[in-house]
Design an enzyme around this catalytic site. Structure first.
Site, short mmCIF file in Angstrom:
data_model
loop_
_atom_site.label_atom_id
_atom_site.label_comp_id
_atom_site.label_asym_id
_atom_site.label_seq_id
_atom_site.Cartn_x
_atom_site.Cartn_y
_atom_site.Cartn_z
N PRO A 191 31.12 -1.78 -10.22
CA PRO A 191 31.19 -1.74 -8.78
C PRO A 191 29.81 -1.64 -8.14
O PRO A 191 28.97 -0.84 -8.56
CB PRO A 191 31.97 -0.47 -8.51
CG PRO A 191 32.39 0.08 -9.83
CD PRO A 191 31.73 -0.68 -10.89
N GLU A 192 29.62 -2.42 -7.13
CA GLU A 192 28.46 -2.25 -6.26
C GLU A 192 28.97 -1.56 -5.00
O GLU A 192 30.14 -1.17 -4.95
CB GLU A 192 27.83 -3.62 -5.97
CG GLU A 192 27.49 -4.36 -7.29
CD GLU A 192 26.80 -5.69 -7.10
OE1 GLU A 192 26.11 -5.86 -6.10
OE2 GLU A 192 26.96 -6.56 -7.97
N LYS A 207 25.96 3.78 -4.28
CA LYS A 207 27.06 3.53 -5.22
C LYS A 207 27.69 4.82 -5.73
O LYS A 207 28.49 4.79 -6.66
CB LYS A 207 26.54 2.71 -6.41
CG LYS A 207 25.91 1.38 -6.01
CD LYS A 207 25.36 0.67 -7.24
CE LYS A 207 24.46 -0.49 -6.84
NZ LYS A 207 23.76 -1.05 -8.01
N ARG A 223 18.16 -8.84 -16.36
CA ARG A 223 19.46 -9.05 -15.72
C ARG A 223 19.71 -10.53 -15.47
O ARG A 223 18.80 -11.24 -15.04
CB ARG A 223 19.52 -8.30 -14.38
CG ARG A 223 19.12 -6.84 -14.40
CD ARG A 223 19.96 -5.98 -15.32
NE ARG A 223 21.38 -6.02 -15.01
CZ ARG A 223 21.98 -5.27 -14.09
NH1 ARG A 223 21.28 -4.40 -13.41
NH2 ARG A 223 23.27 -5.38 -13.88
#
Length: 270
Positions: A2-3, A58, A257
Site C-alpha cells: 500500500p501507498e 503510509k 526499484r
DNA sequence: CTTTCGGCCTGTCAGC
DNA sequence: TGCTGACAGGCCGAAA
C-alpha cells in the site's frame, strides 16, 4: 504494498468496523512484527477501546483510550476482519480479539510490516513520524525545491524519499513522472522550480484521485468489504505501450526499484 | 554529511 | 517437472 491512497482506504474501511470496539485480548504469533516487547504491547492495549484511526503518510495510527499504536503495512500487510470461528491462516501474525468476539487480524506474507506502541498525545512529534515530510497537498513548493535541487539522485528516487514528501511509493512515483513528462532518471539538481511545482501538484492530484477510487490494487492487496471495487488506471507502471504515443515503455532499475517510463514522452530535458 | 547496498521474508514467474 | 535466480506496492542500518 500500500501507498498513501491504499493506506487511507484501509483507514476509512477499518473505521467503519472497529471504532468503539474493546480489545479483549491480543495474540502475537510472530514476535518480530511487534517492535519492542510484544508482551508489553499486549498488556498495554488489553482492555482499551478503539476510538479513532489516524494516518500520516503510509502509517496508520490506532487511537485508544490511553495509548495508541502505529502500524506500517510495508509491502504486503493488511487487516482482515473476521469472527473467531475462522481459523487463523498461516500469514495472520497478530490477532486483535474484541470483546464482541469479532477479530481484526494483521496479515503479512512477507512479515515486513511493523506494529509499535506510541504516545496518544505526541505520536506525530515522535519517531518515526517526526521525520516524515509533508503530504503533497500540504507541501510548500519552495521547501520541496530546496530538498530536491541539492541532490544528484534521480528524481524518481527523491519522490520515494519519505522525508521529502510523505506517501508516495514506487507505483505512484512512476505515474507521477509520467504525468509530468519528466524522465525518472533526471537528477534532482537539474529540475527547475517550475517543474518541482508541477511535480508537487501532480502528486497531489494523483494521490487524491486514487483515494477517490479507493486505492490501487495490483495483486495481493485488498481492504475488507471493498475488495474488487477499484479499477486501476495505471499509465506506465507495468505497462507495455505508452498511452500517449503508443511507443514501447522502458523498464529499468533505478536505485534498486523497478521503474517504467516512456523514453519518447519523458525526455531527459526538462 | 550523502548515497549505495544488503537484509528482512515469502511467493511467483521466467528461463534453463 | 524441478531447480535457480530475479523480482515484488518499503524501510532500516551499515558501509563506502
Amino acid at each position: 504494498m500500500p501507498e498513501l491512497p491504499e493506506v487511507e482506504t484501509v483507514r476509512r474501511t477499518l473505521k467503519n468496523f472497529i471504532i468503539g470496539k474493546k480489545i479483549f485480548d491480543i495474540q502475537v504469533h510472530y514476535d518480530k512484527i511487534v517492535e519492542g516487547d510484544s508482551h508489553q504491547f499486549i498488556e498495554t492495549l488489553k482492555g482499551q477501546t478503539i476510538r479513532d484511526i489516524d494516518r500520516v503518510g503510509k502509517y496508520l495510527i490506532f487511537i485508544l483510550d490511553k495509548d495508541a499504536f502505529i502500524s506500517h503495512l510495508r509491502m504486503e500487510g493488511k487487516y482482515n476482519l473476521t469472527d473467531a470461528f475462522k481459523p487463523l491462516n498461516k500469514h495472520e501474525h497478530v490477532n486483535f480479539i474484541f470483546s464482541d468476539h469479532s477479530e481484526m487480524r494483521y496479515q503479512d506474507t512477507r512479515k515486513f510490516g511493523r506494529l509499535k506502541l506510541a504516545s496518544k498525545d505526541s505520536y506525530r512529534l515522535d519517531l518515526p513520524l517526526s521525520k516524515l515530510g509533508p503530504e503533497p497537498w500540504n507541501a510548500d513548493v519552495e521547501q520541496i525545491y530546496q530538498s530536491i535541487h541539492k541532490s544528484r539522485l534521480p528524481i524518481k528516487t527523491l519522490l520515494l524519499d519519505q522525508t521529502i514528501l510523505a506517501g508516495i511509493g514506487n507505483i505512484y512515483a512512476n505515474e507521477i513522472c509520467f504525468r509530468t513528462k519528466i524522465n525518472p532518471t533526471t537528477p534532482g539538481n537539474r529540475i527547475s522550480r517550475k517543474r518541482i511545482a508541477e511535480l508537487v501538484d501532480i502528486s497531489s492530484q494523483i494521490l487524491s484521485e486514487a483515494i477517490k477510487q479507493g486505492g490501487t490494487t495490483i495483486h495481493s492487496f485488498d481492504s475488507n468489504g471493498i475488495s474488487g471495487l477499484f479499477q486501476v488506471n495505471l499509465q506506465v507502471h507495468q505497462q507495455k505501450n505508452c498511452p500517449a504515443c503508443q511507443g514501447t515503455i522502458i523498464k529499468k532499475m533505478i536505485n534498486g526499484r523497478g521503474s517504467y517510463y516512456c523514453p519518447h514522452c519523458q525526455k531527459k530535458r526538462s
